[in-house]
Write a protein that holds these residues in place. Structure first.
Motif: not given
Length: 67
Positions: A44-51, A37-41
């Motif tokens: 998700i945060m890293a993917y949504s804020t990429e760039g 759960v923690v790595p998935a969160l």
């Protein structure tokens, strides 16, 4: 100077903790949280804020948002 028996007992317990570990529903839940759960969160945060932010070569007063 004598050592405190409680500290010696704690040291012995932490050294031999793997011998007495048992999988219970609580330990399984905690392990699943830290492994999945923690790595998935974070992913998700890293993917949504990429760039979205560019922090290279910024000066005072420049906007860091790129979106």
């Amino acid at each position: 100077m004598d050592l405190d028996p409680a500290i010696l007992k704690l040291n012995n317990m932490t050294t031999n903790r793997y011998k007495y570990f048992r999988w219970t529903p609580r330990t399984a839940r905690i392990t699943f949280m830290y492994v999945a759960v923690v790595p998935a969160l974070f992913g998700i945060m890293a993917y949504s804020t990429e760039g979205k932010w560019n922090l290279r070569a910024k000066r005072r007063g420049d906007v860091i948002a790129e979106f």
